[in-house]
Design an enzyme around this catalytic site. Structure first.
Site, PDB file in Angstrom:
ATOM      1  N   HIS A 272     -34.115  -8.168 -45.842  1.00  0.00           N
ATOM      2  CA  HIS A 272     -32.930  -8.256 -46.698  1.00  0.00           C
ATOM      3  C   HIS A 272     -32.511  -6.921 -47.307  1.00  0.00           C
ATOM      4  O   HIS A 272     -31.706  -6.904 -48.236  1.00  0.00           O
ATOM      5  CB  HIS A 272     -33.169  -9.253 -47.833  1.00  0.00           C
ATOM      6  CG  HIS A 272     -33.156 -10.683 -47.401  1.00  0.00           C
ATOM      7  ND1 HIS A 272     -32.004 -11.435 -47.310  1.00  0.00           N
ATOM      8  CD2 HIS A 272     -34.164 -11.506 -47.020  1.00  0.00           C
ATOM      9  CE1 HIS A 272     -32.309 -12.661 -46.910  1.00  0.00           C
ATOM     10  NE2 HIS A 272     -33.607 -12.729 -46.723  1.00  0.00           N
ATOM     11  N   LYS A 465     -22.673 -10.345 -60.121  1.00  0.00           N
ATOM     12  CA  LYS A 465     -23.850 -10.244 -59.260  1.00  0.00           C
ATOM     13  C   LYS A 465     -24.906  -9.450 -60.031  1.00  0.00           C
ATOM     14  O   LYS A 465     -24.631  -8.931 -61.115  1.00  0.00           O
ATOM     15  CB  LYS A 465     -23.513  -9.570 -57.930  1.00  0.00           C
ATOM     16  CG  LYS A 465     -22.810  -8.231 -58.043  1.00  0.00           C
ATOM     17  CD  LYS A 465     -22.400  -7.710 -56.674  1.00  0.00           C
ATOM     18  CE  LYS A 465     -21.215  -8.478 -56.102  1.00  0.00           C
ATOM     19  NZ  LYS A 465     -21.091  -8.384 -54.660  1.00  0.00           N
ATOM     20  N   ARG A 466     -26.091  -9.347 -59.468  1.00  0.00           N
ATOM     21  CA  ARG A 466     -27.147  -8.559 -60.087  1.00  0.00           C
ATOM     22  C   ARG A 466     -26.637  -7.157 -60.397  1.00  0.00           C
ATOM     23  O   ARG A 466     -25.919  -6.563 -59.606  1.00  0.00           O
ATOM     24  CB  ARG A 466     -28.338  -8.506 -59.127  1.00  0.00           C
ATOM     25  CG  ARG A 466     -29.575  -7.836 -59.648  1.00  0.00           C
ATOM     26  CD  ARG A 466     -30.761  -8.237 -58.774  1.00  0.00           C
ATOM     27  NE  ARG A 466     -30.497  -8.028 -57.353  1.00  0.00           N
ATOM     28  CZ  ARG A 466     -30.858  -6.943 -56.678  1.00  0.00           C
ATOM     29  NH1 ARG A 466     -31.479  -5.952 -57.294  1.00  0.00           N
ATOM     30  NH2 ARG A 466     -30.620  -6.836 -55.390  1.00  0.00           N
ATOM     31  N   LYS A 471     -24.924  -1.610 -56.148  1.00  0.00           N
ATOM     32  CA  LYS A 471     -23.795  -2.553 -56.148  1.00  0.00           C
ATOM     33  C   LYS A 471     -22.580  -1.961 -56.869  1.00  0.00           C
ATOM     34  O   LYS A 471     -21.491  -2.488 -56.801  1.00  0.00           O
ATOM     35  CB  LYS A 471     -24.216  -3.883 -56.779  1.00  0.00           C
ATOM     36  CG  LYS A 471     -25.244  -4.639 -55.928  1.00  0.00           C
ATOM     37  CD  LYS A 471     -25.629  -5.967 -56.565  1.00  0.00           C
ATOM     38  CE  LYS A 471     -26.730  -6.679 -55.782  1.00  0.00           C
ATOM     39  NZ  LYS A 471     -26.252  -7.295 -54.534  1.00  0.00           N
ATOM     40  N   THR A 576     -23.587 -12.879 -50.112  1.00  0.00           N
ATOM     41  CA  THR A 576     -23.014 -14.211 -49.851  1.00  0.00           C
ATOM     42  C   THR A 576     -21.952 -14.555 -50.888  1.00  0.00           C
ATOM     43  O   THR A 576     -21.132 -15.437 -50.650  1.00  0.00           O
ATOM     44  CB  THR A 576     -24.098 -15.313 -49.847  1.00  0.00           C
ATOM     45  OG1 THR A 576     -24.872 -15.229 -51.047  1.00  0.00           O
ATOM     46  CG2 THR A 576     -25.006 -15.175 -48.637  1.00  0.00           C
ATOM     47  N   LYS A 580     -18.314 -16.865 -50.829  1.00  0.00           N
ATOM     48  CA  LYS A 580     -17.954 -17.921 -51.794  1.00  0.00           C
ATOM     49  C   LYS A 580     -16.566 -17.672 -52.381  1.00  0.00           C
ATOM     50  O   LYS A 580     -15.768 -18.598 -52.541  1.00  0.00           O
ATOM     51  CB  LYS A 580     -19.009 -17.988 -52.905  1.00  0.00           C
ATOM     52  CG  LYS A 580     -20.366 -18.458 -52.431  1.00  0.00           C
ATOM     53  CD  LYS A 580     -21.476 -18.142 -53.423  1.00  0.00           C
ATOM     54  CE  LYS A 580     -22.830 -18.356 -52.764  1.00  0.00           C
ATOM     55  NZ  LYS A 580     -23.941 -17.798 -53.550  1.00  0.00           N
TER      56      LYS A 580
END
Length: 735
Positions: A272, A465-466, A471, A576, A580
């Protein structure tokens, strides 16, 4: 009929079902993508009638409950198990798990050397089962969670009577910490030991359970891989490879080669991450101390593996060091990803770009050794049952009215039928009304939880998100500051022409990740200034929603107009949440990273806003930053100057965020991508102003999202990795 009776019964008692449902806590079992992906997979496995079990730890406090106090993240326990009606305690299913101790060798009557792991400490694993029902099928699978307790019982009465009060409960307290918290802070050595304890406790209990069920079938051991397939969801369960080899060697008496053949044909490994620093490693001294027998087996696995490599590549001595499971550092480290590759028959990435990158970068040598066929791709997916039907029921109903029923929930490719209605005025109006209603619901939640009033007709820009530097929430908030400064420099007449926007953030930073916590602090500090600026008014609002979880995601995702998936190219394995958001009729601004690339291919380049450098350019840019000149984007520099002026609070608070870009190589290419990001955000504004065209983009995107179902994903695993077929199940009438 049952649902109607429940609704009526609750109404008679004076309750709304929505209020009752809100009393249930989110299950605090996963953190971000890995746990959420596992949940989607469990749903698909049951809905597709594959007989499967999920295994995990029954965390008493989950990761943590996030509170925002004075703009800072504060972690408090999440007491989610105070009320959990869905679990079934299985006190008859317990496993004794051993730690520490020593290994004694002996010779049996056949002259074979046998290892005996003795002494140490025993902790008891107790099973709790959570049923996972399939959709429109009677199939129900099981999620078995393990809770830790002292093997000696809760309380040593003898020690208590002797006045040793603390010691009388010490065994129980030490045992219970194993299943207390998801991801304990491993900045300290004791935290590392606890994390490794968690991993072994989890895999040892689960393998005991799997082996016990297999032995009841009375089949020979050689049939084990035909009956059992185990998928390693990243490196955290990799000790299962070693534990199964230990069971077969030490407890079942198999020879090494026979046991190892069973092990490698049983396991598959899903990677991952492409970030080398994120590949898990454990120090040899720690494993020696905690799991002495396992370290011996790891060294043996490594020896036989390196001997086979040397025989095939006798001239390439450097290759041995690169692929060794043991890293020759100080102290020596066990590379868990290498162990997972060597111990599995298939290795897969979770998006096409990611799978290509692992073969050409971090696992390049293993492709040379094992050949390309061992490495494959299974692009992630999501379950439409939760992430469309449950999260966005009105949109689900609208889609079913045009697709001829609810078949799209089990065959997401049915969504393509709604593209026929992209010009249908009534359909488009209902679509827009649903989006507005979802935004109004989120606006109420923002007011109630963050105290900020937002206009539902503004463009809702979401990044949840985290919190992590890769990110790039810092890129987003720097962009927000740039927008704020641009608006401030305009005349009132010019401002009236601008597109109002609400920037919504959410996500947790790991307790020991100081830089991520500083990003949260900056977001909240910017929000405090912007939201109270009368010149700006509703043109720009900045909101951080605390304690982001699945329940909040079900409110946020259906309300999004644009969502941000802006990781540095080549760093996000898949993602993911991007799927969504699009499935719920929102568009994406993102980099060419992870599943964004495949989403673009499916929905069309006109329906996504891409920006930034490509993955193949990243290494050259980083090299130039380190060894050449590194010019900061002028617009970003103005943002930095405003922060350093103290506009958003103490200048010292955010010095490290600026320094990471300006002075320390800008590893995540924030400056390199900033100009492109700002330009693309302007394109988003322009596109949103033309609502007719925007709605066309949204409908078209949803219609083309059929590929991103976790059902497709599971079918690919079943056919290409597990070699299993679904069971034939007679569907119940009316299902």
């Amino acid at each position: 009929m049952l649902i109607c009776n429940c609704l009526a019964g609750l109404a008679d008692l004076g309750f709304r079902i929505e209020d009752v449902i809100e009393q249930e806590h989110d299950a605090a079992l996963g953190n971000g993508g890995l746990g959420r992906l596992a949940a989607c997979f469990l749903d698909s496995l049951a809905s597709l009638n594959y007989p499967a079990w999920g295994y995990g730890l029954r965390y008493r406090y989950g990761i943590f409950k996030q509170e925002i106090i004075d703009g800072y993240q504060v972690e408090v326990p999440d007491y989610w198990l105070d009320f959990n009606p869905w679990e079934f305690p299985r006190h008859d299913v317990t496993v004794d798990i051993q730690f520490f101790g020593h290994v004694r060798k002996s010779t049996d009557e056949n002259g074979r050397t046998v290892a005996h792991w003795e002494g140490g400490e025993i902790v008891k694993a107790v099973a709790y089962d959570v049923p996972i029902p399939g959709y429109a099928t009677p199939s129900t699978n099981n999620l078995r969670l393990w809770s830790s307790t002292a093997a000696s019982g809760e309380f040593d009465f003898q020690k208590f009577n002797n006045g040793d009060y603390e010691s009388s409960v010490a065994d129980q307290q030490r045992a219970e910490t194993i299943s207390a918290v998801l991801y304990p802070n491993d900045n300290l050595e004791r935290g590392k030991e606890l994390r490794l304890k968690q991993q072994y406790f989890w895999v040892a209990a689960s393998l005991y359970d799997i082996v016990r069920r297999f032995k009841k079938s009375k089949r020979p051991w050689k049939e084990f891989p035909e009956q059992v397939a185990i998928q390693l969801n990243d490196t955290h369960p990799t000790l299962a490879v070693v534990e199964l080899q230990r069971i077969l060697l030490d407890l079942e008496g198999l020879e090494w080669d026979e046991a190892w053949n069973i092990v490698t044909n049983t396991f598959g490994y899903t990677n991952h991450t492409v970030l080398p620093e994120a590949l898990e490693k454990w120090s040899v001294p720690l494993i020696q101390h905690l799991l002495p027998r396992h370290l011996q087996i790891i060294y043996d696995i490594n020896l036989y593996f390196l001997q086979s490599v040397e025989r095939r590549f006798p001239e390439e001595r450097d290759l041995l060091g690169r692929v060794s499971i043991i890293e020759e550092s100080q102290p020596k480290m066990v590379r868990m990803a290498h162990l997972a590759i060597v111990g599995s028959h298939k290795v897969n990435g979770v998006a096409e770009l990611h799978s290509d990158l692992i073969k050409t970068t971090i696992f390049k040598d293993f492709v040379t050794i094992f050949g390309p066929d061992k490495f494959t791709n299974v692009t992630n997916g999501i379950t439409p049952r939760r992430w469309l039907h449950q999260a966005n029921p009105r949109l689900s109903e609208l889609i079913s009215s045009k697709t001829g029923g609810k078949d799209f929930l089990t065959d997401l490719n049915e969504l393509n039928k709604i593209e026929l209605y992209v010009k249908d005025k009534a359909f488009r109006k209902e679509w827009a009304d649903i989006k507005l209603a979802n935004k109004e619901r989120l606006a109420k939640h923002i007011k109630a939880s963050a105290g900020v009033t937002v206009d539902p007709t503004a463009l809702f820009d979401v990044q949840v998100k985290r919190i992590h530097e890769y990110k790039r929430q810092q890129l987003n908030i720097f962009g927000v500051i740039h927008r704020y400064l641009t608006l401030k420099a305009m005349s009132p007449e010019e401002r009236k022409k601008q597109q109002p926007r609400v920037s919504i953030f959410g996500g947790k930073a790991a307790p020991g990740y100081w830089m991520a916590k500083q990003i949260i602090h900056l977001i909240n500090s910017v929000g405090k200034v912007v939201n109270n600026d009368e010149d700006i008014g509703d043109l720009l609002k900045v909101v951080f929603l605390e304690d982001y979880n699945v329940s909040k995601a079900e409110i946020i995702i259906p309300a999004s107009d644009i969502s941000e998936h802006i990781s540095t190219a080549g760093t996000e394995a898949s993602g993911t949440s991007n799927m969504k958001f699009v499935l719920n009729g929102g568009l994406i601004i993102g980099t060419c990273d992870g599943a964004n690339i495949e989403i673009t291919r499916e929905i069309g380049e006109n329906n996504i806003f891409l920006f930034g450098n490509l993955a193949e350019d990243v290494e050259d840019l980083r090299h130039a930053h380190t060894y050449g000149t590194h010019e900061i984007d002028p617009d970003l520099n103005r943002v930095f100057q405003e922060i350093e002026k103290g506009t958003f609070g103490s200048t010292q608070d955010f010095a490290a965020l600026i320094s990471a870009v300006r002075d320390h190589g800008d590893y995540y290419l924030v400056s390199d991508d900033f100009h492109s990001y700002i330009e693309t955000q302007a394109l988003v504004d322009d596109a949103y102003r033309n609502q007719e065209e925007w709605i066309t983009k949204c409908i078209t995107s949803v219609a083309r999202m059929g590929f991103f179902s976790s059902d497709r994903c599971i079918n690919e695993y079943a056919e290409g990795i597990w070699n299993i077929e679904p069971l034939r199940v007679e569907k119940e009438e009316g299902a």
